[in-house]
Design a protein around this motif. Structure first.
Motif, PDB file in Angstrom:
ATOM      1  N   HIS A 120       0.822  -1.207   0.000  1.00 25.13           N
ATOM      2  CA  HIS A 120       0.000   0.000   0.000  1.00 25.13           C
ATOM      3  C   HIS A 120       0.863   1.266   0.000  1.00 25.13           C
ATOM      4  O   HIS A 120       0.609   2.207  -0.760  1.00 25.13           O
ATOM      5  CB  HIS A 120      -0.906   0.026   1.228  1.00 25.13           C
ATOM      6  N   SER A 121       1.856   1.291   0.860  1.00 27.65           N
ATOM      7  CA  SER A 121       2.685   2.493   0.997  1.00 27.65           C
ATOM      8  C   SER A 121       3.472   2.776  -0.282  1.00 27.65           C
ATOM      9  O   SER A 121       3.588   3.928  -0.702  1.00 27.65           O
ATOM     10  CB  SER A 121       3.636   2.373   2.185  1.00 27.65           C
ATOM     11  N   ARG A 122       3.988   1.728  -0.901  1.00 34.55           N
ATOM     12  CA  ARG A 122       4.742   1.918  -2.137  1.00 34.55           C
ATOM     13  C   ARG A 122       3.812   2.291  -3.300  1.00 34.55           C
ATOM     14  O   ARG A 122       4.178   3.100  -4.158  1.00 34.55           O
ATOM     15  CB  ARG A 122       5.536   0.660  -2.476  1.00 34.55           C
ATOM     16  N   PHE A 123       2.629   1.726  -3.316  1.00 36.65           N
ATOM     17  CA  PHE A 123       1.634   2.072  -4.330  1.00 36.65           C
ATOM     18  C   PHE A 123       1.316   3.561  -4.255  1.00 36.65           C
ATOM     19  O   PHE A 123       1.292   4.260  -5.269  1.00 36.65           O
ATOM     20  CB  PHE A 123       0.371   1.240  -4.119  1.00 36.65           C
ATOM     21  N   ARG A 124       1.101   4.049  -3.039  1.00 35.15           N
ATOM     22  CA  ARG A 124       0.826   5.473  -2.829  1.00 35.15           C
ATOM     23  C   ARG A 124       2.011   6.320  -3.311  1.00 35.15           C
ATOM     24  O   ARG A 124       1.835   7.339  -3.999  1.00 35.15           O
ATOM     25  CB  ARG A 124       0.543   5.752  -1.351  1.00 35.15           C
ATOM     26  N   GLU A 125       3.203   5.903  -2.952  1.00 33.99           N
ATOM     27  CA  GLU A 125       4.412   6.636  -3.340  1.00 33.99           C
ATOM     28  C   GLU A 125       4.553   6.709  -4.854  1.00 33.99           C
ATOM     29  O   GLU A 125       4.898   7.759  -5.410  1.00 33.99           O
ATOM     30  CB  GLU A 125       5.633   5.948  -2.724  1.00 33.99           C
ATOM     31  N   ASN A 126       4.277   5.589  -5.520  1.00 34.65           N
ATOM     32  CA  ASN A 126       4.410   5.553  -6.980  1.00 34.65           C
ATOM     33  C   ASN A 126       3.380   6.450  -7.661  1.00 34.65           C
ATOM     34  O   ASN A 126       3.706   7.196  -8.595  1.00 34.65           O
ATOM     35  CB  ASN A 126       4.260   4.117  -7.489  1.00 34.65           C
ATOM     36  N   LEU A 127       2.132   6.392  -7.203  1.00 36.95           N
ATOM     37  CA  LEU A 127       1.097   7.251  -7.794  1.00 36.95           C
ATOM     38  C   LEU A 127       1.419   8.727  -7.607  1.00 36.95           C
ATOM     39  O   LEU A 127       1.257   9.536  -8.528  1.00 36.95           O
ATOM     40  CB  LEU A 127      -0.268   6.939  -7.193  1.00 36.95           C
ATOM     41  N   LEU A 128       1.873   9.081  -6.407  1.00 37.87           N
ATOM     42  CA  LEU A 128       2.238  10.475  -6.149  1.00 37.87           C
ATOM     43  C   LEU A 128       3.404  10.910  -7.020  1.00 37.87           C
ATOM     44  O   LEU A 128       3.452  12.059  -7.484  1.00 37.87           O
ATOM     45  CB  LEU A 128       2.583  10.664  -4.669  1.00 37.87           C
ATOM     46  N   TYR A 129       4.338  10.018  -7.245  1.00 41.47           N
ATOM     47  CA  TYR A 129       5.469  10.318  -8.128  1.00 41.47           C
ATOM     48  C   TYR A 129       4.961  10.644  -9.535  1.00 41.47           C
ATOM     49  O   TYR A 129       5.362  11.647 -10.145  1.00 41.47           O
ATOM     50  CB  TYR A 129       6.428   9.140  -8.160  1.00 41.47           C
ATOM     51  N   TYR A 130       4.071   9.794 -10.065  1.00 37.73           N
ATOM     52  CA  TYR A 130       3.526  10.041 -11.400  1.00 37.73           C
ATOM     53  C   TYR A 130       2.791  11.383 -11.452  1.00 37.73           C
ATOM     54  O   TYR A 130       3.009  12.188 -12.360  1.00 37.73           O
ATOM     55  CB  TYR A 130       2.546   8.924 -11.791  1.00 37.73           C
ATOM     56  N   VAL A 131       1.938  11.601 -10.477  1.00 35.80           N
ATOM     57  CA  VAL A 131       1.141  12.830 -10.437  1.00 35.80           C
ATOM     58  C   VAL A 131       2.023  14.066 -10.396  1.00 35.80           C
ATOM     59  O   VAL A 131       1.835  15.021 -11.171  1.00 35.80           O
ATOM     60  CB  VAL A 131       0.201  12.799  -9.205  1.00 35.80           C
ATOM     61  N   ASN A 132       3.007  14.067  -9.517  1.00 36.89           N
ATOM     62  CA  ASN A 132       3.865  15.241  -9.350  1.00 36.89           C
ATOM     63  C   ASN A 132       4.743  15.495 -10.569  1.00 36.89           C
ATOM     64  O   ASN A 132       4.955  16.652 -10.958  1.00 36.89           O
ATOM     65  CB  ASN A 132       4.733  15.089  -8.096  1.00 36.89           C
ATOM     66  N   GLU A 133       5.264  14.423 -11.166  1.00 35.18           N
ATOM     67  CA  GLU A 133       6.116  14.586 -12.344  1.00 35.18           C
ATOM     68  C   GLU A 133       5.321  15.094 -13.543  1.00 35.18           C
ATOM     69  O   GLU A 133       5.799  15.919 -14.319  1.00 35.18           O
ATOM     70  CB  GLU A 133       6.815  13.265 -12.685  1.00 35.18           C
TER      71      GLU A 133
END
Length: 248
Positions: A120-133
């Motif tokens: 869950h935590s890594r999934f959240r991190e990955n989505l936020l990375y995509y969104v921010n980039e």
């Protein structure tokens, strides 16, 4: 003679300016996800290629105006972790104006060791990375939830046939476990003021509930249990139209 050469050079320069202007004015949309973005089951099920949700969007005005490019960057079997390796190449390098992001189905798979492919935590991190980039590069991200899977009984070619039910015994079932990843997607969309296309909720509402029987009867999920049918793709397409992200 020099006069004619100067005129020809001017016309060539003018045409180059117009050409460059057309390229810069092009609106680029990327659909970034796994097999449910790619439509990887379409050939196996003999569905019409035009019925994939990405292709339905492609055929829609004002998208179909010669000035818009739609790239299907879905790859079957990928998690958000896998997709990070190609994110720059398949998404950022296209200089996208709009990016649909749909992951979760493969991230939520629980392995024989009892651990999910992506936590869950890594999934959240990955989505936020995509969104921010995407935002950093001038694009608009749109988040999408994954589908309500049909679990089955382990002997019918549905989800539990490939991913044993016992692995999900501590999660209140695989369908609810998958939806816990959707909750992360919903949370990120809400907290970051991002458009959300909630495929899960739309499909459950269309089926009249989230049971195996209702989802199969509605014709939304195919016999694999975790891929959509053309009817499911149409629901996604209609949700995109209702969101009005294409109008922007």
């Amino acid at each position: 003679m020099k006069k004619y050469l100067s005129l020809a050079a001017f016309l060539l320069f003018f045409l180059l300016l117009i050409s460059c202007g057309n390229r810069s004015d092009r609106y680029t949309i990327v659909a970034f996800g796994d097999s449910n973005t790619r439509g990887a089951n379409w050939t196996i099920r003999n569905y019409q290629d035009t019925d994939k949700w990405v292709n339905l969007v492609k055929s829609t005005l004002p998208v179909n105006d010669g000035q818009t490019f739609i790239h299907n960057a879905g790859v079957g079997g990928e998690t958000t972790e896998d997709a990070r390796k190609r994110f720059k190449r398949d998404v950022l390098n296209t200089k996208p104006d709009l990016v649909f992001i749909m992951f979760g189905t493969n991230d939520a798979v629980i392995l024989p060791n009892g651990q999910p492919k992506v936590t869950h935590s890594r999934f959240r991190e990955n989505l936020l990375y995509y969104v921010n980039e995407i935002k950093k590069n001038g694009g608009k991200p749109v988040l999408m939830t994954c589908l309500p899977i049909v679990e089955g009984n382990g002997h019918d070619k549905l989800y539990y046939t490939r991913y044993p039910k016992k692995l999900y015994s501590h999660t209140d079932g695989a369908r609810n476990w998958h939806n816990s990843y959707n909750d992360i997607t919903r949370e990120i969309a809400f907290k970051n003021d991002i458009t959300l296309i909630d495929n899960w909720t739309t499909m459950v509402q269309a089926a009249g509930g989230d049971s195996d029987e209702l989802l199969l009867k509605a014709g939304i999920i195919d016999p694999s249990g975790n891929h959509m049918t053309p009817h499911g793709a149409k629901l996604i397409y209609e949700s995109i139209l209702k969101s009005k992200v294409l109008n922007q």
